[in-house]
Scaffold this motif. Structure first.
Motif, PDB file in Angstrom:
ATOM      1  N   ALA A 261       0.835  -1.202   0.000  1.00 34.40           N
ATOM      2  CA  ALA A 261       0.000   0.000   0.000  1.00 34.40           C
ATOM      3  C   ALA A 261       0.868   1.249   0.000  1.00 34.40           C
ATOM      4  O   ALA A 261       0.618   2.207  -0.746  1.00 34.40           O
ATOM      5  N   CYS A 262       1.895   1.264   0.826  1.00 26.49           N
ATOM      6  CA  CYS A 262       2.789   2.416   0.868  1.00 26.49           C
ATOM      7  C   CYS A 262       3.601   2.533  -0.423  1.00 26.49           C
ATOM      8  O   CYS A 262       3.823   3.636  -0.933  1.00 26.49           O
ATOM      9  N   ALA A 263       4.044   1.396  -0.948  1.00 28.56           N
ATOM     10  CA  ALA A 263       4.839   1.413  -2.179  1.00 28.56           C
ATOM     11  C   ALA A 263       4.019   1.858  -3.377  1.00 28.56           C
ATOM     12  O   ALA A 263       4.581   2.272  -4.389  1.00 28.56           O
ATOM     13  N   SER A 264       2.694   1.788  -3.300  1.00 33.60           N
ATOM     14  CA  SER A 264       1.873   2.239  -4.422  1.00 33.60           C
ATOM     15  C   SER A 264       2.099   3.717  -4.703  1.00 33.60           C
ATOM     16  O   SER A 264       1.893   4.182  -5.831  1.00 33.60           O
ATOM     17  N   VAL A 265       2.513   4.483  -3.674  1.00 33.92           N
ATOM     18  CA  VAL A 265       2.821   5.900  -3.854  1.00 33.92           C
ATOM     19  C   VAL A 265       4.243   6.222  -3.400  1.00 33.92           C
ATOM     20  O   VAL A 265       4.577   7.364  -3.129  1.00 33.92           O
ATOM     21  N   GLY A 266       5.082   5.203  -3.273  1.00 33.47           N
ATOM     22  CA  GLY A 266       6.486   5.425  -2.965  1.00 33.47           C
ATOM     23  C   GLY A 266       6.752   5.907  -1.556  1.00 33.47           C
ATOM     24  O   GLY A 266       7.736   6.613  -1.318  1.00 33.47           O
ATOM     25  N   LYS A 267       5.887   5.519  -0.593  1.00 34.67           N
ATOM     26  CA  LYS A 267       6.061   5.962   0.787  1.00 34.67           C
ATOM     27  C   LYS A 267       6.705   4.858   1.627  1.00 34.67           C
ATOM     28  O   LYS A 267       6.494   3.669   1.388  1.00 34.67           O
TER      29      LYS A 267
END
Length: 807
Positions: A326-332
């Motif tokens: 979920a975080c990697a979907s926006v590079g977080k």
């Protein structure tokens, strides 16, 4: 420290929750005249153990005893003593433990259930933030807290909402279950505004809901599910999800208006893949909320009483990989907001926790890419339903084997912070679609348990996990983006309502956007996920599919991907309506098949038997008997080839080739059956699609039974170290094992040095005393260039962490 100047040394916070002596969250109890001595002693023990951060908290009730009268003495004391000892401070902000004067100021500010019962707060759940007066008062408090802490040298970050729900930390046993919230006047008004945004005009809403409202003021939130239509209840659940996201953005925006520098974080109670929207009065969408904070995370309690499966390594892996994805979907980056520190005491039940548990639970999140850990808690709970539970220490604050084990890992992570900060989990080749639309429909079907939806996803994850295939989870919005030409990649957003600080500068890691918090030394997130790069996407529980998602799946297949779906996929569209066929929403054309008839079996122990043919190029499964569950969906092939049949000869598995890819439809829930029954053939069948699609396995393991050994590989590069890999090997069994590992090298062919980091300080290591070993790249068991390690010895329940870098 930004705009081209050098950034501080990378910093991974490894914290324990602590505020004041035996006080348990969310409470801040007065300590008396010896309070400073108590806090100094506890923080000294925490620092001596090896932690570099303390996670304190402040609740609204104790922090603002009357309007505008703030009491931050405990917070000031924590910051002061933590700073003296070189500890950083993460602050948990509790609004839901609200002061009682709110009720006197705003008598209509209480939460209201679907039955019309107004809820008096008893320390929780506080009051409804849809009330403008309550919201404004909460904003004043949040700003006052931010003003107090933002300039303190020890301060690191905020967590503005622990485990977001509409209401929380209260058990409404006297109400009809599930208890739904909120139906107060202000929440109704907010729902109407949301509906106006969705439908634009009242006529469109009336058509969708099959109603005859004469004005928007006549529209009321649904309280039950009718026989004929549940579109209204679908909208209510979607509204609750959106409301949680918007309220988290409001909290973050309020803090950022005072302090734009320090990161704002939040964390879920349970990852979204494990729950449904009706559980616990509303559940956040991990993929939505990660866009409105700098860092998102989850709570992680492998031995929480009642969560019987979370001690299972595959389930733990799904928890972590879904949050990371979920975080990697926006590079977080992602953190663990809460990591179980001690025995699971809940009411009259208990579950012991060992030092070996703590080591595995600490390295597990790090191996999955976590860039911050927060143990809950330093001391055990002193009050309430969890009394004596979850602490790393004894009740008096003295050390235990658990606190020592956690501290050892914390010290090692801090020692090699540059490497652990730079190391990232690469995007996998296989992904599982988390379809919350299907979960919404599940609730509309009057199914309250999240067991079936989550365990279907876990079945696929388990099959790949046991065979060492890395796995990501993806969101329907990412799939829909493929059809829009974005390849499912979401740009790293700078949310206009939240904002980020700290981008740019001379990072200690190379070739990467350093992201929010970099000015404080915090680690970056990964490169954003691109759905178009996956080789195979599984959609194991997708009984509702949006049309834009169906178009994205078709584009993915045309581009060369494999899609694997199971029974009743696309049963309803996004409005809760059956299309011209099942699957609908355009999926019939994608799969080239449709439902002929379906028989349901509610008993999960009653198997559905499928006989699958060998299908080279479609699956690596060699063919044979496979076990399904819940449904026998006889398929009618239209443009598809039948590659499997039920016992009665009806088509059970079809494949349609389109463009450079293929779409597979399976007429039962093999994934759910595999999680429940563990039929080896079913696991091989599921994993066979990843194998045939050419999905990579960065580490191969020989010499262990499925599930005994977990091996993970992170990659990174720093300007000082160059390219490197970190290999994590977990022995999840009580047996000493000797295994052979074949590992992808972190760079091209050549010689590499290997150092086992976990073998330092005199502890035995899998490679032998932690000394440097040399290894040469040569063809591994799969023919790919590999670093092959023979006779790696793993002690029972051991974790080995190995640094790999070119000589």
């Amino acid at each position: 420290m930004t705009n081209g100047s050098a950034l501080p040394r990378p910093f991974l916070p490894v914290a324990a929750w602590y505020t004041a002596g035996p006080s348990r969250a969310t409470m801040v109890e007065p300590l008396g005249p010896d309070g400073d001595d108590i806090v100094r002693r506890d923080l000294a023990h925490l620092r001596e153990a090896g932690f570099n951060t303390v996670r304190g908290w402040i609740d609204w009730a104790s922090g603002e005893s009357s309007p505008g009268e703030y009491h931050f003495e405990a917070l000031d004391r924590l910051l002061r003593h933590a700073g003296e000892m070189g500890l950083r401070v993460v602050l948990q902000l509790y609004l839901d433990s609200a002061p009682d004067w709110i009720l006197q100021e705003f008598p209509d500010g209480r939460y209201v259930s679907q039955g019309g019962q107004a809820i008096d707060s008893q320390g929780s759940p506080g009051f409804c933030y849809d009330h403008p007066g309550v919201r404004q008062a909460a904003e004043h408090f949040m700003r006052a807290v931010a003003e107090r802490v933002k300039d303190h040298a020890a301060f690191l970050a905020y967590d503005v909402w622990s485990e977001p729900h509409i209401v929380q930390w209260a058990y409404f046993d006297y109400l009809p279950q599930p208890a739904l919230f909120c139906y107060c006047h202000h929440s109704k008004q907010r729902f109407r505004r949301w509906l106006k945004g969705r439908y634009q005009d009242l006529a469109a809403l009336n058509r969708a809901w099959y109603r005859g409202f004469v004005s928007w003021e006549a529209v009321d939130p649904p309280r039950f599910i009718s026989l004929m239509t549940y579109t209204d209840f679908i909208d209510w659940q979607r509204f609750i999800i959106a409301k949680i996201t918007e309220d988290l953005a409001w909290r973050a925006r309020t803090i950022k208006s005072v302090d734009p520098v320090h990161p704002v974080t939040s964390h879920s109670a349970v990852p979204a893949v494990m729950v449904t929207p009706l559980v616990e009065q509303g559940e956040p969408d991990d993929w939505a909320v990660t866009k409105v904070v700098d860092i998102w995370g989850t709570s992680f309690y492998p031995k929480h009483v009642g969560a019987k499966e979370t001690a299972d390594p595959a389930v733990r892996g799904a928890y972590l990989d879904s949050t990371r994805s979920a975080c990697a979907s926006v590079g977080k980056p992602f953190w663990l907001g809460e990591l179980q520190g001690g025995h699971g005491y809940v009411g009259t039940f208990a579950e012991p926790v060992t030092a070996a548990d703590i080591r595995a639970w600490t390295w597990g999140p790090i191996s999955h890419g976590a860039k911050g850990l927060n143990f809950y808690a330093w001391r055990p709970m002193s009050r309430g339903y969890e009394s004596a539970g979850f602490g790393l220490t004894h009740p008096d604050g003295s050390p235990t084997e658990r606190s020592k084990a956690a501290g050892e890992v914390a010290r090692l992570v801090d020692r090699y912070a540059d490497l652990f900060a730079a190391a990232q989990v690469p995007q996998a080749d296989a992904a599982i679609l988390w379809n919350n639309d299907a979960n919404i429909l599940w609730g509309c079907l009057r199914e309250k348990s999240p067991y079936v939806p989550s365990r279907a996803l876990l079945g696929v994850y388990r099959a790949l996990f046991e065979r060492h295939y890395p796995v990501d989870f993806v969101h329907p919005d990412q799939i829909a983006g493929v059809a829009g030409g974005a390849q499912g990649r979401a740009a790293r957003p700078v949310h206009e309502e939240v904002g980020h600080a700290g981008a740019g500068g001379d990072a200690g890691w190379a070739g990467h956007d350093v992201g929010p918090g970099a000015a404080l030394g915090l680690a970056p997130g990964p490169e954003p996920i691109e759905v178009g790069r996956y080789r195979v996407i599984y959609m194991p529980f997708s009984i509702m599919v949006r049309r834009d998602v169906a178009r994205g799946l078709a584009a993915f297949v045309e581009g060369g991907g494999t899609v694997v779906a199971e029974a009743r996929t696309g049963w309803n569209d996004e409005a809760g309506v059956v299309d011209r066929s099942v699957p609908g929403s355009g999926l019939r054309e994608l799969f080239g098949a449709q439902e002929h008839w379906t028989a349901g079996r509610r008993d999960l122990q009653e198997p559905v038997v499928l006989f699958v043919d060998p299908a080279p190029g479609v699956s690596g499964f060699e063919g044979g008997r496979v076990t399904g569950a819940f449904y026998q969906q006889a398929l009618e092939p239209l443009e598809a080839e039948v590659v499997g049949r039920f016992q009665d000869g009806e088509p059970a598995v079809t494949v349609r080739r389109a463009g450079r890819g293929q779409a597979v439809l399976v007429g039962s829930w093999v994934s759910l059956a595999y999680h429940v029954q563990r039929d080896p053939a079913s696991g091989a069948f599921l994993a066979g699609f990843a194998q045939a699609a050419g999905a990579r396995r960065p580490v191969l393991v020989e010499g262990a039974s499925p599930g005994q050994v977990e091996a993970r590989l992170s990659r990174g590069e720093t300007r000082e170290q160059g390219p490197f890999g970190i290999l994590y090997v977990f022995n999840h069994s009580a047996d000493e094992l000797a295994v052979r590992l074949a590992v992808d090298p972190p760079a091209g062919a050549g010689r590499f040095e290997l150092r086992e980091l976990t073998a330092q300080d005199g502890r035995p290591g899998a490679l032998g005393s932690g000394k440097v070993h040399q290894a040469v790249v040569w063809p591994g068991p799969d023919g790919r260039p590999r670093i092959v390690l023979d006779d790696v010895r793993l002690l029972p329940w051991a974790v080995a962490v190995v640094l790999i870098r070119p000589e």
